[in-house]
Design an enzyme around this catalytic site. Structure first.
Site, mmCIF file in Angstrom:
data_model
loop_
_atom_site.group_PDB
_atom_site.id
_atom_site.type_symbol
_atom_site.label_atom_id
_atom_site.label_comp_id
_atom_site.label_asym_id
_atom_site.label_seq_id
_atom_site.Cartn_x
_atom_site.Cartn_y
_atom_site.Cartn_z
ATOM 1 N N GLU A 1 0.881 -1.073 -0.363
ATOM 2 C CA GLU A 1 0.053 -0.240 -0.323
ATOM 3 C C GLU A 1 0.833 0.704 -0.384
ATOM 4 O OE1 GLU A 1 -2.935 -0.658 3.003
ATOM 5 O OE2 GLU A 1 -3.853 -2.087 2.381
ATOM 6 N N GLU B 1 -6.829 -10.323 -3.301
ATOM 7 C CA GLU B 1 -7.193 -10.731 -2.070
ATOM 8 C C GLU B 1 -8.206 -10.600 -2.565
ATOM 9 O OE1 GLU B 1 -6.075 -7.279 1.170
ATOM 10 O OE2 GLU B 1 -3.773 -8.193 0.159
#
Ligand SMILES: *[C@@H]1O[C@H](CO)[C@@H](O)[C@H](O)[C@H]1NC(C)=O
Ligand SMILES: *[C@@H]1O[C@H](CO)[C@@H](O)[C@H](O)[C@H]1NC(C)=O
Ligand SMILES: *[C@@H]1O[C@H](CO)[C@@H](O)[C@H](O)[C@H]1NC(C)=O
Ligand SMILES: *[C@@H]1O[C@H](CO)[C@@H](O)[C@H](O)[C@H]1NC(C)=O
Ligand SMILES: *[C@@H]1O[C@H](CO)[C@@H](O)[C@H](O)[C@H]1NC(C)=O
Ligand SMILES: *[C@@H]1O[C@H](CO)[C@@H](O)[C@H](O)[C@H]1NC(C)=O
Ligand SMILES: *[C@@H]1O[C@H](CO)[C@@H](O)[C@H](O)[C@H]1NC(C)=O
Ligand SMILES: *[C@@H]1O[C@H](CO)[C@@H](O)[C@H](O)[C@H]1NC(C)=O
Length: 569
Positions: free
Chosen positions: A325, A432
């Site tokens: 991220e 994910e």
């Protein structure tokens, strides 16, 4: 009945690949065949659509209003997907993002896609909307603070697809990008043997893997473990490799959980993507790290973390998330300097030079209104990392987390987002994938997974799911008795569909002699998905003829692959 008999039969096989050349003259703006080469051309691309006619519209720019260019009103019908493309160029700015916004009459805005436009050349902006409402919209093209007069927009095109048409297009792409046509040619001295010969093809390992996350609860439940390993060959651990798990107390590393899960995976032939060396979000550091104020101290513990976790699992992982991220967050950049992520990738590539090192972000493909983790920004971030001195040859990877919101996914946007991410040339994975429960959860998940599977840049998918006992409570695949939920049925269906079922095909004698006087027979052409195969040749009238060999079917071999088998008795 898999007998090898090389004593009496000598088998030679050749692979002949025949590349079927596409026309290559014009491009279809709504398919991704050409999309990865869509940037920066001197002439606006002459686009054509293979579905031109019904549902196709060429849109006119009809108004300039301050910062935005407006295209004529178009009417949408709920349930349809509208792919929109346009050629854009800047008048005097060198490089800038230009976006497309679709505005509905109640003021609702849907961001349809964006591109990094340039001054000297045309870029193809693609995207669109899967309409969850009916009614007229206006389409705007705009760039932050740039007057409309500064942006050239041309060739605005829209193609409408209903659900059936969209699905048909996906299936056609899957046929093209995930499968090859294969034909077997068998030569034998004895004509009658050729005649009765049968080729049995069994896939040992598919090239494309649909994986599933796992967590430590798999160590506590034998049933969870059995459920998992009977389905999946690819995984990533949720939290067990993270720094906050492995070093709760400074200086006291504890890899018990990650080691046990790693062993479980290896014992059961499940490949693991490491997650994650570091995480750029301050909130998810070990609590003792959050308290560090001295940059040099942080640098020391960070170097130790990188070395510790990467050396521990060296050679055992198929990929690593390196700085999780780091488009949304910049803790390490803030603490250690603007090049922190680039330096971490540089170190990581020295420790694991041969596996893809992923940038893993959220909202890149799943949320069309995202402004931070947008595909253009993710691409830019990866380019910055690769352009850092010494990083030119690192093997990168792009992970789109794909936590979708519980509503109709925007498939046209998702496709254009994957185009942008794929244009770097690195493998793109959905890492994910999940969606909170909602009435159409399973239907939407299927649309998302098929969209990813039918995109050529996508090389892997990991869903964020499990049986009830695992605690994955958004996408739950089995109840407490391990009976499938509806979502579980979907995943099992896709796992089966994306593997090749065993096939038996017979050789047909064409009474045709090769140069050495052999009888030559052919199998019909069959479509096989990419992967490793075991091929067995038998003939019922010659019990002794039963011979096997391994065969790999890959994209690189072209659309038609001919396998020549020569058998000398
Ligand atoms: C582009 O040119 C116009 C005049 O043609 C000028 O007003 C504007 O400031 C320029 N923009 C940039 C970014 O240079
Ligand atoms: C979708 O469009 C095709 C082609 O026009 C049409 O034959 C089909 O009935 C439509 N399907 C649905 C579900 O609307
Ligand atoms: C050809 O195969 C048939 C059937 O197996 C057998 O009966 C025959 O002897 C073979 N002929 C030769 C020339 O090998
Ligand atoms: C390491 O972690 C395991 C699993 O959480 C735990 O059982 C064990 O007590 C820990 N060891 C130490 C020394 O803290
Ligand atoms: C960081 O590590 C270096 C080398 O081991 C050491 O000399 C230095 O004192 C450490 N800095 C801090 C703040 O602990
Ligand atoms: C990042 O690295 C580049 C290339 O070495 C250098 O020019 C730049 O000054 C560095 N930036 C920072 C903030 O350290
Ligand atoms: C769930 O699984 C159990 C045990 O396998 C079985 O006895 C039961 O009938 C199943 N329940 C349903 C609703 O299918
Ligand atoms: C075929 O196999 C049988 C036994 O199954 C053996 O007796 C015979 O010699 C073999 N013939 C040839 C030509 O290999």
């Amino acid at each position: 009945m898999k007998r090898f008999n090389y004593g009496f039969f000598h088998l030679v096989f050749f692979l002949i690949s025949l590349l079927l050349l596409g026309s290559g003259l014009s491009m279809d703006p709504f398919s991704y065949e050409q999309s990865l080469k869509s940037e920066c051309v001197m002439e606006p691309p002459q686009t054509t659509s293979n579905t031109e006619g019904e549902g196709f519209e060429e849109l006119k720019i009809n108004e300039k209003r301050g910062n935005i260019k407006v295209v004529e009103r178009v009417d949408l019908q709920k349930g349809n997907t509208y792919s929109i493309s346009a050629s854009v160029k800047l008048r005097n700015d060198t490089q800038r993002k230009v976006g497309m916004t679709l505005r509905w009459k109640n003021g609702k805005n849907v961001f349809g896609g964006e591109v990094m436009a340039k001054k000297a050349c045309w870029s193809l902006l693609k995207g669109g909307i899967t309409a969850d409402f009916s009614g007229p919209i206006h389409i705007f093209f705009e760039s932050n603070d740039l007057a409309a007069a500064e942006i050239h927009v041309q060739n605005v095109r829209m193609q409408r697809f209903n659900k059936t048409q969209w699905r048909l297009q996906q299936d056609q792409l899957i046929e093209k990008i995930r499968k090859n046509k294969v034909r077997f040619q068998l030569s034998f001295h004895n004509k009658s043997t050729v005649k009765g010969s049968v080729i049995y093809i069994e896939q040992i390992k598919p090239s494309f893997l649909l994986g599933c996350a796992m967590n430590y609860r798999i160590l506590e439940s034998q049933t969870y473990k059995e459920w998992f390993v009977s389905r999946f060959r690819l995984t990533s651990f949720t939290n067990e490799m993270k720094w906050y798990t492995t070093e709760v107390v400074r200086g006291q590393e504890n890899y018990t959980l990650a080691d046990s899960m790693m062993n479980l995976a290896e014992e059961n032939n499940v490949m693991v993507k490491g997650h994650t060396v570091l995480w750029d979000d301050q909130r998810w550091q070990p609590s003792w790290v959050k308290r560090i104020r001295n940059p040099e101290d942080l640098k020391n513990v960070t170097l130790n973390r990188i070395n510790s976790v990467m050396k521990r699992y060296k050679g055992r992982l198929i990929a690593w998330d390196v700085m999780n991220e780091n488009v949304h967050f910049s803790y390490f950049e803030y603490m250690l300097g603007g090049n922190a992520s680039a330096i971490v990738y540089s170190m990581a590539s020295k420790l694991e030079p041969d596996i893809p090192l992923f940038l893993n972000e959220f909202n890149t493909v799943e949320y069309d209104n995202e402004r931070v983790g947008s595909p253009v920004n993710v691409k830019k971030r990866m380019e910055e990392i690769v352009s850092y001195p010494g990083n030119k040859n690192i093997k990168g990877g792009i992970g789109a987390q794909a936590h979708f919101a519980p509503k109709q996914p925007n498939l046209a946007y998702m496709r254009s987002a994957l185009d942008t991410l794929g244009s770097l040339g690195f493998p793109v994975w959905l890492t994910e994938v999940d969606m909170a429960k909602c009435p159409n959860q399973v239907k939407y998940m299927e649309e998302i997974l098929r969209e990813a599977y039918s995109h050529p840049a996508v090389k892997g998918i990991i869903i964020y799911a499990g049986p009830e006992v695992s605690g994955f409570n958004k996408l739950t695949l089995a109840d407490k008795d391990f009976n499938n939920t509806e979502a579980g049925d979907l995943i099992d269906k896709l796992l089966q569909e994306w593997q090749q079922e065993p096939v038996e095909i017979s050789i047909q004698n064409h009474e045709h002699n090769d140069e050495e006087g052999r009888i030559v027979g052919f199998s019909p052409e069959i479509s096989l998905s990419h992967g490793h195969y075991k091929v067995t040749v038998t003939n019922p009238s010659m019990k002794n003829l039963s011979t096997s060999f391994n065969l790999e079917i890959t994209k690189e071999m072209g659309h038609l692959q001919e396998v020549q088998l020569v058998i000398d008795a």
